[in-house]
Motif scaffolding. Sequence first.
Motif, PDB file in Angstrom:
ATOM      1  N   GLY A  25      30.154  33.030  41.072  1.00 33.86           N
ATOM      2  CA  GLY A  25      28.995  32.950  40.026  1.00 33.86           C
ATOM      3  C   GLY A  25      27.854  33.948  39.996  1.00 33.86           C
ATOM      4  O   GLY A  25      27.287  34.861  39.322  1.00 33.86           O
ATOM      5  N   ALA A  26      27.604  34.169  41.635  1.00 34.11           N
ATOM      6  CA  ALA A  26      26.352  35.512  42.416  1.00 34.11           C
ATOM      7  C   ALA A  26      27.602  36.771  41.290  1.00 34.11           C
ATOM      8  O   ALA A  26      26.396  37.647  41.101  1.00 34.11           O
ATOM      9  CB  ALA A  26      26.193  35.870  43.951  1.00 34.11           C
ATOM     10  N   ALA A  27      28.355  37.003  41.466  1.00 32.70           N
ATOM     11  CA  ALA A  27      29.204  37.966  41.119  1.00 32.70           C
ATOM     12  C   ALA A  27      29.437  38.866  39.769  1.00 32.70           C
ATOM     13  O   ALA A  27      28.956  39.164  39.139  1.00 32.70           O
ATOM     14  CB  ALA A  27      30.970  37.978  41.566  1.00 32.70           C
ATOM     15  N   ASP A  98      40.775  44.707  39.330  1.00 34.93           N
ATOM     16  CA  ASP A  98      40.037  44.309  40.697  1.00 34.93           C
ATOM     17  C   ASP A  98      39.823  43.163  40.738  1.00 34.93           C
ATOM     18  O   ASP A  98      39.303  42.749  39.443  1.00 34.93           O
ATOM     19  CB  ASP A  98      39.020  45.686  40.435  1.00 34.93           C
ATOM     20  CG  ASP A  98      38.073  45.100  39.878  1.00 34.93           C
ATOM     21  OD1 ASP A  98      38.353  45.404  38.244  1.00 34.93           O
ATOM     22  OD2 ASP A  98      37.232  44.930  40.303  1.00 34.93           O
ATOM     23  N   GLU A  99      39.711  42.930  41.550  1.00 27.38           N
ATOM     24  CA  GLU A  99      39.673  40.629  42.157  1.00 27.38           C
ATOM     25  C   GLU A  99      38.073  41.384  42.148  1.00 27.38           C
ATOM     26  O   GLU A  99      36.890  40.617  41.308  1.00 27.38           O
ATOM     27  CB  GLU A  99      39.410  40.618  43.513  1.00 27.38           C
ATOM     28  CG  GLU A  99      39.310  41.400  44.573  1.00 27.38           C
ATOM     29  CD  GLU A  99      39.655  40.969  45.855  1.00 27.38           C
ATOM     30  OE1 GLU A  99      40.549  39.693  45.797  1.00 27.38           O
ATOM     31  OE2 GLU A  99      40.667  41.363  46.925  1.00 27.38           O
ATOM     32  N   ARG A 100      36.920  42.100  42.257  1.00 28.17           N
ATOM     33  CA  ARG A 100      35.474  41.841  41.621  1.00 28.17           C
ATOM     34  C   ARG A 100      35.300  42.012  40.358  1.00 28.17           C
ATOM     35  O   ARG A 100      33.870  42.272  39.885  1.00 28.17           O
ATOM     36  CB  ARG A 100      34.989  42.686  42.365  1.00 28.17           C
ATOM     37  CG  ARG A 100      34.551  42.837  43.904  1.00 28.17           C
ATOM     38  CD  ARG A 100      34.113  43.928  44.760  1.00 28.17           C
ATOM     39  NE  ARG A 100      34.759  43.955  47.004  1.00 28.17           N
ATOM     40  CZ  ARG A 100      33.578  43.760  47.391  1.00 28.17           C
ATOM     41  NH1 ARG A 100      32.506  43.582  47.055  1.00 28.17           N
ATOM     42  NH2 ARG A 100      33.750  43.689  48.808  1.00 28.17           N
ATOM     43  N   PHE A 101      36.319  42.860  39.585  1.00 25.79           N
ATOM     44  CA  PHE A 101      36.148  41.941  37.941  1.00 25.79           C
ATOM     45  C   PHE A 101      35.117  43.118  37.625  1.00 25.79           C
ATOM     46  O   PHE A 101      34.503  43.406  36.562  1.00 25.79           O
ATOM     47  CB  PHE A 101      35.334  41.057  37.592  1.00 25.79           C
ATOM     48  CG  PHE A 101      36.721  39.962  37.646  1.00 25.79           C
ATOM     49  CD1 PHE A 101      37.851  39.409  36.446  1.00 25.79           C
ATOM     50  CD2 PHE A 101      36.560  38.603  38.954  1.00 25.79           C
ATOM     51  CE1 PHE A 101      38.641  38.996  36.312  1.00 25.79           C
ATOM     52  CE2 PHE A 101      37.867  38.249  38.897  1.00 25.79           C
ATOM     53  CZ  PHE A 101      38.522  38.304  37.805  1.00 25.79           C
ATOM     54  N   ILE A 104      37.867  45.214  33.694  1.00 26.39           N
ATOM     55  CA  ILE A 104      37.869  44.193  32.922  1.00 26.39           C
ATOM     56  C   ILE A 104      38.391  44.745  32.062  1.00 26.39           C
ATOM     57  O   ILE A 104      37.810  45.680  31.395  1.00 26.39           O
ATOM     58  CB  ILE A 104      36.675  43.194  32.039  1.00 26.39           C
ATOM     59  CG1 ILE A 104      36.060  42.242  33.611  1.00 26.39           C
ATOM     60  CG2 ILE A 104      37.402  42.070  31.406  1.00 26.39           C
ATOM     61  CD1 ILE A 104      34.622  41.701  33.323  1.00 26.39           C
ATOM     62  N   VAL A 105      40.119  44.097  31.630  1.00 20.86           N
ATOM     63  CA  VAL A 105      40.172  44.567  30.435  1.00 20.86           C
ATOM     64  C   VAL A 105      40.437  43.752  28.989  1.00 20.86           C
ATOM     65  O   VAL A 105      40.825  44.132  28.943  1.00 20.86           O
ATOM     66  CB  VAL A 105      41.647  45.118  31.271  1.00 20.86           C
ATOM     67  CG1 VAL A 105      41.841  46.545  31.742  1.00 20.86           C
ATOM     68  CG2 VAL A 105      42.638  44.613  31.481  1.00 20.86           C
ATOM     69  N   ARG A 106      39.878  42.723  29.400  1.00 25.77           N
ATOM     70  CA  ARG A 106      40.275  41.380  28.197  1.00 25.77           C
ATOM     71  C   ARG A 106      39.798  40.165  28.302  1.00 25.77           C
ATOM     72  O   ARG A 106      39.160  39.832  29.764  1.00 25.77           O
ATOM     73  CB  ARG A 106      41.814  40.865  28.525  1.00 25.77           C
ATOM     74  CG  ARG A 106      42.609  42.131  27.714  1.00 25.77           C
ATOM     75  CD  ARG A 106      42.857  41.992  26.691  1.00 25.77           C
ATOM     76  NE  ARG A 106      43.831  42.980  25.857  1.00 25.77           N
ATOM     77  CZ  ARG A 106      43.431  44.172  26.035  1.00 25.77           C
ATOM     78  NH1 ARG A 106      42.853  45.054  26.677  1.00 25.77           N
ATOM     79  NH2 ARG A 106      45.257  45.133  25.722  1.00 25.77           N
TER      80      ARG A 106
END
Length: 532
Positions: A25-27, A98-101, A104-106
């Motif tokens: 949520g913070a991310a 990447d896991e930090r988003f 974002i591709v989709r």
Amino acid sequence: MPASGESPSFTTSRRHILVGGAALGAAAMATGLPLTASAQGAGRPLPGDPFTLGVASGEPDHHSVVLWTRLAPSPLAEDGLGGMGRNHVEVRWEVALDERFRRIVRRGHERTGPEAGYAVHAEVAGLLPGWEYFYRFRVGRHVSPTGRTRTTPLLGVLGSGVAMSFASCSQYEHGYFTNYRHLAADEPDVVLHLGDYMYEYKPQVYVSPDGNVRDHAGPETETLAHYRQRYAQYRADTDLQAAHAVAPWLVVPDDHEVDNNWAGDVHEKPEIPQPDFLQRRADAFQAYYENMPLRRRSKPRGAHIRLYRTVSWGSLVNFHMLDTRQYRDDQACGDGWKVCEDAADPARTITGAEQEAWLLDQFRRSRARWDVLGQQVFFARRVSASGANSMDAWDGYQGSQERISAGWVEAGVRNPVVLTGDVHTHWANELKADYADPDSPVIGAELVTSSITSGGNGQDSDPADDPNLHRNPHIKFRNALRGYVRTRITRDELRADFRVVDRVTEPGAPARTRASFVIADRHRGLTEVQPR
């Protein structure tokens, strides 16, 4: 884009793949994502974190994958709806490189409600072949854990190989799901689950020799609400969630997802009338679909669900996923281990005529280096000390057993391998053209996984002292500790590591490799190698 359909390098530890909703949520706030969605129509926030069942992905192809979650702030709610009430909810999803988003591709959204058990199946297309992705879901201010998935390489690509693990038989009461945690730590590219994902019994009915370490919630699963509640209990287990989050899954059910040893339209104890069995089967299939990362084409229609299919990993592997329950004849001679003439009746079938014809056609069409059958029950011939065979396995349907084996030989399948669950024991078997003739050629191999927990701790043994191997010389290994099988498939070989833990009744037990075998390209037989 990487060469030969390979994924870009990934160095972050997978231990961070399942992160808390608060951190995500913070991310999300840091990246400016809106956090204001709520239950549609109600206008009220959800009663708690809806992502208690984790996330999953499955059914990859070269440009798409299924993303799954199911909303359940109260997983054990007796109505099977997980504390969600009756409102419809919009669930947003994101896929990133990447896991930090940060890349974002989709993005998209799905609407779910009580008619779907609050499950979400997002079929995300437009992805790159042979690529690794990360995904998450969001409802209101709640953000799910992060999952890792991947697409398959393009047809024509062999690539450097695929890491595939397979498992079956996870009875919640019999032990902790430590094996799933170890499977996740291996970081496979794809996971096959071959049945008995959950068990239908009410508490303390199926007791392991070591005693049950925890109880099922609710009664025996006979209604849709019961099945939904039971799946939620299993999926709330964090070790199972880790295994789902690490890689896409390919799944098929066996018997306990419906009723022990059911066959076609016949339930476990046909001598006891159960006139509503087809309704029970329909409810079981509905709940299975709701809880698995399956494509919409597998959505059940009443008491029928289409689950047999082929998933190609480039031109390296065809995974042929089979259904050996829904279309089979009833077990011969009253089931169990029997000396039974009816088992040899060529008219008897474990696959049904349509699925058999489909599989034989898949063999004829295949140009893959490896053709792997992901299925439920023991395939090789196996004879007990009394000369009996298991009527619940392919031995009880010897016409099917022989036609499928002959089919891959006649089609010239390059490397046929059968993967099996069900029997709660590791086995490594060579498949023969004629089991009665010791000099008959080896025409394939079968790898059988032990259970995740079913049967309790089990026991270790020395293959040299195992009477099963002496009676059945085509069987090269057997061990009754609990575990899973880890494989690495390349253009040159398939390596299988039989992984075990010594005790499933104690959480966190370490895993080790009990034995390893290699099947070399075009060799078909098994060669034992040093574990690593």
